[in-house]
Write an enzyme that holds these catalytic residues in place. Structure first.
Site, PDB file in Angstrom:
ATOM      1  N   ASN A  15      10.560   4.687   5.201  1.00 56.47           N
ATOM      2  CA  ASN A  15       9.638   3.875   4.405  1.00 56.47           C
ATOM      3  C   ASN A  15      10.354   3.457   3.123  1.00 56.47           C
ATOM      4  O   ASN A  15      10.471   4.250   2.190  1.00 56.47           O
ATOM      5  CB  ASN A  15       8.380   4.692   4.065  1.00 56.47           C
ATOM      6  CG  ASN A  15       7.446   3.909   3.147  1.00 56.47           C
ATOM      7  OD1 ASN A  15       7.565   2.698   3.023  1.00 56.47           O
ATOM      8  ND2 ASN A  15       6.509   4.597   2.513  1.00 56.47           N
ATOM      9  N   TRP A  16      10.790   2.214   3.106  1.00 52.40           N
ATOM     10  CA  TRP A  16      11.567   1.747   1.952  1.00 52.40           C
ATOM     11  C   TRP A  16      10.690   1.352   0.770  1.00 52.40           C
ATOM     12  O   TRP A  16      11.208   1.013  -0.292  1.00 52.40           O
ATOM     13  CB  TRP A  16      12.440   0.555   2.364  1.00 52.40           C
ATOM     14  CG  TRP A  16      13.617   0.956   3.201  1.00 52.40           C
ATOM     15  CD1 TRP A  16      14.025   2.215   3.514  1.00 52.40           C
ATOM     16  CD2 TRP A  16      14.563   0.060   3.815  1.00 52.40           C
ATOM     17  NE1 TRP A  16      15.162   2.162   4.290  1.00 52.40           N
ATOM     18  CE2 TRP A  16      15.514   0.861   4.485  1.00 52.40           C
ATOM     19  CE3 TRP A  16      14.689  -1.330   3.864  1.00 52.40           C
ATOM     20  CZ2 TRP A  16      16.586   0.308   5.195  1.00 52.40           C
ATOM     21  CZ3 TRP A  16      15.751  -1.873   4.568  1.00 52.40           C
ATOM     22  CH2 TRP A  16      16.692  -1.057   5.222  1.00 52.40           C
ATOM     23  N   GLU A 103       0.097   5.668  -1.351  1.00 56.62           N
ATOM     24  CA  GLU A 103       0.264   4.735  -2.477  1.00 56.62           C
ATOM     25  C   GLU A 103      -0.685   3.553  -2.334  1.00 56.62           C
ATOM     26  O   GLU A 103      -1.201   3.037  -3.325  1.00 56.62           O
ATOM     27  CB  GLU A 103       1.739   4.276  -2.556  1.00 56.62           C
ATOM     28  CG  GLU A 103       2.626   5.410  -3.070  1.00 56.62           C
ATOM     29  CD  GLU A 103       4.079   5.297  -2.681  1.00 56.62           C
ATOM     30  OE1 GLU A 103       4.514   4.245  -2.181  1.00 56.62           O
ATOM     31  OE2 GLU A 103       4.800   6.309  -2.874  1.00 56.62           O
ATOM     32  N   GLY A 179       7.428  11.679  -3.101  1.00 57.98           N
ATOM     33  CA  GLY A 179       8.211  11.173  -4.224  1.00 57.98           C
ATOM     34  C   GLY A 179       8.305  12.143  -5.387  1.00 57.98           C
ATOM     35  O   GLY A 179       8.708  11.763  -6.478  1.00 57.98           O
ATOM     36  N   GLY A 239      10.759   8.632   2.540  1.00 60.92           N
ATOM     37  CA  GLY A 239      10.758   7.598   1.504  1.00 60.92           C
ATOM     38  C   GLY A 239      12.113   7.515   0.834  1.00 60.92           C
ATOM     39  O   GLY A 239      13.059   6.927   1.349  1.00 60.92           O
ATOM     40  N   GLY A 240      12.231   8.144  -0.333  1.00 62.45           N
ATOM     41  CA  GLY A 240      13.424   8.026  -1.166  1.00 62.45           C
ATOM     42  C   GLY A 240      14.738   8.258  -0.434  1.00 62.45           C
ATOM     43  O   GLY A 240      15.705   7.509  -0.624  1.00 62.45           O
TER      44      GLY A 240
HETATM   45  C1  PEP Z   1       6.695   8.289   1.694  1.00 64.22           C
HETATM   46  O1  PEP Z   1       6.653   7.411   0.846  1.00 64.22           O
HETATM   47  O2  PEP Z   1       6.084   8.147   2.753  1.00 64.22           O
HETATM   48  C2  PEP Z   1       7.463   9.492   1.420  1.00 64.22           C
HETATM   49  C3  PEP Z   1       7.365  10.499   2.233  1.00 64.22           C
HETATM   50  O3  PEP Z   1       8.244   9.458   0.269  1.00 64.22           O
HETATM   51  P1  PEP Z   1       9.318  10.569  -0.189  1.00 64.22           P
HETATM   52  O4  PEP Z   1      10.144  10.922   1.017  1.00 64.22           O
HETATM   53  O5  PEP Z   1      10.130   9.877  -1.238  1.00 64.22           O
HETATM   54  O6  PEP Z   1       8.560  11.736  -0.708  1.00 64.22           O
END
Ligand code: PEP
Length: 278
Positions: A15-16, A103, A179, A239-240
């Site tokens: 997930n960018w 989000e 995040g 995500g990150g």
């Molecule tokens: C996400 O946004 O779905 C997520 C899991 O982000 P992160 O890995 O950055 O916690």
């Protein structure tokens, strides 16, 4: 008669969020798509922002990597300024769509009632919905985790026919872990995922066995092997750590390794034929 257990293929999705231009998307994929043979057996999704979808589809066309959007509207068309519909995504060659990310729920007021329309709309357009659910920190502290998950599952999937439930991928994403660098423990993730599976199985036993349920929340190369080790966790939404091709590949390798049978597993996190979780 006992229900036969369907095998589950691991899923790892990047997930960018609002990161990467078209050029950056192409550069990532040029690096990532070289050397993904070891990820055989893991279903991989890249989920870029809308403008990068055509470039991602074009680059991934001759690979086994799938492309998903990060949101869509439930209606096929209409006066919904700024929105994008399922048929528009399908026309681009997109394979799936993230729905209900925390989000979007927190910052864009997305409600379970909206998701009740979006999930069947995605399925109706042959898009794999990656439905995100999960509790906030205060809900966990108030011992409300199961109540929140039960509400999200029952409302978000209310309009999905039982026989199509297993086409949905559910991402259990505790909001406090997204995040923040503070991941859930494998035990916390496995416990929540077991609860989600039991809720679905109560509705339809076969779907409860077949549906893929993945974990998301601060998954990184350094914790992926441990986080994905419980057999009941079918992969990860990242995500990150999905923004760097090397990091994302390492996480996907951890999923491949943990989904391989013990005989197949390399035990090193760096290869080994991956199979299906059953
Ligand atoms: C996400 O946004 O779905 C997520 C899991 O982000 P992160 O890995 O950055 O916690």
């Amino acid at each position: 008669m006992p229900v036969q257990m369907p095998a589950r293929t691991a899923v790892v999705a990047a997930n960018w969020k609002m990161h990467k231009t078209v050029g950056e998307t192409a550069a990532f994929l040029d690096r990532f798509l070289g050397g993904i043979e070891q990820l055989e057996g893991v279903e991989l999704f890249i989920c870029p922002p809308f403008p990068s979808l055509p470039a991602a589809v074009e680059r991934c066309r001759r690979s086994r990597v799938l492309v998903a959007a990060q949101n869509m509207h439930a209606e096929p068309q209409g006066a919904f300024t700024g929105e994008v519909s399922a048929p528009m995504l399908t026309e681009l060659g997109v394979d799936g769509v993230i729905l209900g990310h925390s989000e979007r729920r927190a910052m864009f007021a997305e409600r379970d009632e909206d998701l009740a329309h979006k999930v069947p709309a995605a399925l109706g357009a042959a898009l794999t919905p990656i439905l995100c659910i999960g509790e906030t920190e205060s809900e966990r502290d108030a011992d409300q985790t199961q109540a929140v998950l039960a509400r999200q599952i029952s409302t978000d999937l209310a309009e999905v026919a039982d026989e199509r439930l297993s086409e949905v991928v559910i991402a259990y994403e505790p909001v406090w872990a997204i995040g923040t660098g503070r991941n859930a423990t494998p035990e916390q993730a496995a416990e929540a995922i077991a609860f989600i599976r039991s809720q679905l199985a109560a509705r339809d036993e076969r779907a409860g066995e077949a549906i893929r349920i993945i974990y998301g929340g601060s998954v990184k190369p350094g914790n992926a092997a441990e986080l994905l080790s419980p057999e009941t966790i079918d992969g990860a939404l990242v995500g990150g750590a999905s923004l760097q091709p090397g990091d994302f590949k390492e996480i996907a390798l951890a999923a491949a390794d943990s989904s391989a049978s013990p005989a197949e597993s390399s035990g090193s996190g760096a290869g080994g034929a991956a199979g299906s979780r059953s």
